[in-house]
Design an enzyme around this catalytic site. Structure first.
Site, PDB file in Angstrom:
ATOM      1  N   GLU A   1     -13.776  61.651  41.527  1.00 18.18           N
ATOM      2  CA  GLU A   1     -14.446  60.848  40.504  1.00 18.18           C
ATOM      3  C   GLU A   1     -15.957  61.003  40.600  1.00 18.18           C
ATOM      4  OE1 GLU A   1     -13.178  56.924  41.630  1.00 18.18           O
ATOM      5  OE2 GLU A   1     -11.136  57.193  40.891  1.00 18.18           O
TER       6      GLU A   1
ATOM      7  N   GLY B   1     -19.730  61.162  39.515  1.00 13.32           N
ATOM      8  CA  GLY B   1     -20.517  60.715  38.365  1.00 13.32           C
ATOM      9  C   GLY B   1     -21.928  61.259  38.475  1.00 13.32           C
ATOM     10  N   ARG B   2     -22.670  60.709  39.432  1.00 16.15           N
ATOM     11  CA  ARG B   2     -24.077  61.080  39.620  1.00 16.15           C
ATOM     12  C   ARG B   2     -24.265  62.590  39.773  1.00 16.15           C
ATOM     13  NH1 ARG B   2     -27.832  57.631  41.665  1.00 16.15           N
ATOM     14  NH2 ARG B   2     -26.172  56.309  42.472  1.00 16.15           N
TER      15      ARG B   2
ATOM     16  N   ARG C   1     -33.570  52.052  37.320  1.00 15.51           N
ATOM     17  CA  ARG C   1     -33.261  52.493  38.684  1.00 15.51           C
ATOM     18  C   ARG C   1     -34.379  52.231  39.710  1.00 15.51           C
ATOM     19  NH1 ARG C   1     -32.238  56.860  40.379  1.00 15.51           N
ATOM     20  NH2 ARG C   1     -30.567  56.217  41.749  1.00 15.51           N
TER      21      ARG C   1
ATOM     22  N   TYR D   1     -32.816  49.800  42.395  1.00  9.63           N
ATOM     23  CA  TYR D   1     -32.380  50.478  43.626  1.00  9.63           C
ATOM     24  C   TYR D   1     -33.535  51.052  44.443  1.00  9.63           C
ATOM     25  CZ  TYR D   1     -28.317  51.026  40.423  1.00  9.63           C
ATOM     26  OH  TYR D   1     -27.312  50.845  39.510  1.00  9.63           O
TER      27      TYR D   1
ATOM     28  N   CYS E   1     -43.154  42.833  30.570  1.00  8.28           N
ATOM     29  CA  CYS E   1     -43.888  41.808  31.296  1.00  8.28           C
ATOM     30  C   CYS E   1     -43.119  41.350  32.526  1.00  8.28           C
ATOM     31  CB  CYS E   1     -44.217  40.649  30.368  1.00  8.28           C
ATOM     32  SG  CYS E   1     -45.376  41.185  29.108  1.00  8.28           S
TER      33      CYS E   1
HETATM   34  C1  LIG Z   1     -19.356  54.531  40.307  1.00  2.12           C
HETATM   35  C2  LIG Z   1     -18.048  55.045  40.709  1.00  2.12           C
HETATM   36  C3  LIG Z   1     -17.854  56.429  40.852  1.00  2.12           C
HETATM   37  C4  LIG Z   1     -18.949  57.447  40.682  1.00  2.12           C
HETATM   38  O1  LIG Z   1     -19.862  57.400  41.719  1.00  2.12           O
HETATM   39  P1  LIG Z   1     -21.026  58.509  41.838  1.00  2.12           P
HETATM   40  O2  LIG Z   1     -21.782  58.106  43.037  1.00  2.12           O
HETATM   41  O3  LIG Z   1     -21.815  58.428  40.595  1.00  2.12           O
HETATM   42  O4  LIG Z   1     -20.352  59.820  42.008  1.00  2.12           O
HETATM   43  C5  LIG Z   1     -16.585  56.861  41.176  1.00  2.12           C
HETATM   44  N1  LIG Z   1     -15.556  55.993  41.350  1.00  2.12           N
HETATM   45  C6  LIG Z   1     -15.714  54.663  41.222  1.00  2.12           C
HETATM   46  C7  LIG Z   1     -14.546  53.778  41.406  1.00  2.12           C
HETATM   47  C8  LIG Z   1     -16.958  54.139  40.900  1.00  2.12           C
HETATM   48  O5  LIG Z   1     -17.103  52.826  40.775  1.00  2.12           O
END
Ligand SMILES: *Cc1c(COP(=O)(O)O)cnc(C)c1O
Length: 420
Positions: free
Chosen positions: A275, A277-278, A314, A318, A345
């Protein structure tokens, strides 16, 4: 790796000049590179080409329909965390059986929807959730495919707001309780065990915590199978980091990640699900803004820009670092020490603090790099600011893939009751 580069002293997205887009679209705007998205997905797929593996892009990083459509076309699946994201996935052309559904608070309606479209599996995060999924599946006369998200209790480091795999985090089921939870599933007639999953955090640049967590899961797979559960897949989650700072904190290549996984899980005979994402989206996008004022304060200089924390949260949320590059390449060697701040602001409204940058002038364009993940998806309209638009570049073409939502449209969403 990405395709934002200087050509003849001007920053380009692939073969399109960013200054040209700014001219037509105005600032600020997000700009994505299709080639970079494709490259990242293919690279990950390539690393697992010799395995039964499915990359389920975690769309919460960037869920623009154009981006999703591009990724669906590469044969990838998708990880969703809400009913809304499930709708996006279907509309973008992801086959339902390539959707995995994570999240701690799945509602009745969301679970129903997932069953109706026939998703690959529900990544369940608690016992009451499993009981609810079972009830809904029973009412529909179907079996719901489920995986249990294990919380392996490892410290993956990184920022506390993106750490998910420690016992004190709200995510997953403590690994010591997993056997019991699969036992419970065995008593729920409308659930079908298909796998086990985990996700230990985000922006992890070291393989060690992954290896530690995956070894635990490997042991679980063996014991769950011995107890009669049909574990067909292991979903290793996302979390691989990206280099936000040039030459600093270099994350492992997907090939190294694959080698580690094959070592700890290669002999389990399971399908792999991932999974990311980043790692797919971050370096595929930038945020382009303009310097409105250069302000010389008392002992500190500010570049005051039109990019607010409502556009990119971000740094505030973070403490994230983003490189900042001038769109027109700096020719001189002179630099200035500045805070890059926005119009909102709030003291927390900044993109960089105490940063040594080339000398910028009023009206100059700049690019906030690596803003493709967790950027536009978290944008809002605080301070009644227009919602930032998104542009997709592919080779020498570009298109606005989400228009700027203008202030008048935002105000029109409000209703004033006639009794006021
Ligand atoms: C956010 C998330 C991801 C993706 O995480 P990345 O760090 O962006 O790769 C994958 N699985 C779950 C369950 C998430 O909540």
């Amino acid at each position: 790796m990405h395709y934002f580069e200087y050509k003849d002293g001007e920053l380009f997205a692939e073969d399109v000049s960013l200054a040209e887009i700014a001219e037509q679209v105005g600032t600020p705007f997000y700009c994505y590179s299709a080639a970079t998205f494709r490259r990242h997905i293919k690279m990950f797929q390539q690393s697992f080409a010799d395995r039964d593996a499915l990359i389920c892009y975690a769309m919460k990083a960037n869920s623009n329909q154009a981006v999703l459509t591009l990724i669906a076309k590469l044969g990838a699946g998708v990880d969703v965390v809400s009913g809304g994201e499930m709708k996006r996935a279907i509309l973008a052309g992801f086959p339902a059986d390539k959707i995995v559904y994570s999240g701690v608070a799945k509602t009745h309606a969301e679970i129903e929807y997932g069953l109706e479209i026939g998703i690959h599996c529900f990544n369940a995060e608690s016992e009451p959730e499993l009981i609810r999924i079972n009830e809904i599946a029973k009412a529909k006369g179907v079996k719901a495919p489920v995986s249990v998200r294990v919380n392996p209790d490892v410290d993956a480091g990184g920022h506390e707001k993106i750490m998910t795999g420690k016992a004190e985090n709200k995510f997953g089921i403590p690994w010591k309780k997993i056997d019991k939870v699969y036992e419970l599933i065995g008593t729920l007639a409308h659930l079908e065990v298909v796998g086990i999953d985990l996700h230990i955090g985000s922006q992890i640049t070291d393989l060690e915590p992954f290896a530690e967590a995956f070894e635990r899961v490997g042991t679980l797979v063996t014991s769950l199978r011995a107890a009669g559960h049909n574990i067909q897949h292991v979903d290793f989650g996302g979390g691989l980091g990206v280099p936000y700072k040039n030459d600093n904190d270099i994350p492992p290549h997907p090939d190294e990640y694959a080698a580690m996984i094959n070592k700890v899980a290669g002999s389990l005979g399971v399908k792999y699900i991932f999974e990311p994402g980043r790692m797919i989206a971050a370096n595929a996008g930038i945020l382009v803004g303009k310097v409105e004022y250069v302000k010389h304060g008392d002992g500190r200089d500010f570049l005051i820009s039109d990019v607010g924390m409502n556009d990119l949260i971000r740094p505030t949320l973070y403490d994230a670092y983003h490189d900042i590059l001038p769109v027109k390449q700096a020719t001189g060697v002179e630099t200035q020490l500045v805070d890059v701040v926005g119009p909102v602001c709030e003291t927390g409204d900044y993109t960089a603090k105490g940063r040594e940058l080339p000398v910028f002038e009023q009206g100059e364009l700049f690019a906030i790099m690596s803003a493709g993940a967790y950027g536009a998806v978290q944008a809002g309209t605080y301070n009644t600011r227009a919602l930032v638009p998104e542009v997709l570049v592919d080779d020498d073409r570009f298109a606005v893939v989400r228009k700027r939502v203008e202030v008048d449209e935002i105000i029109a969403l409000d209703d004033v009751p006639d009794w006021l």
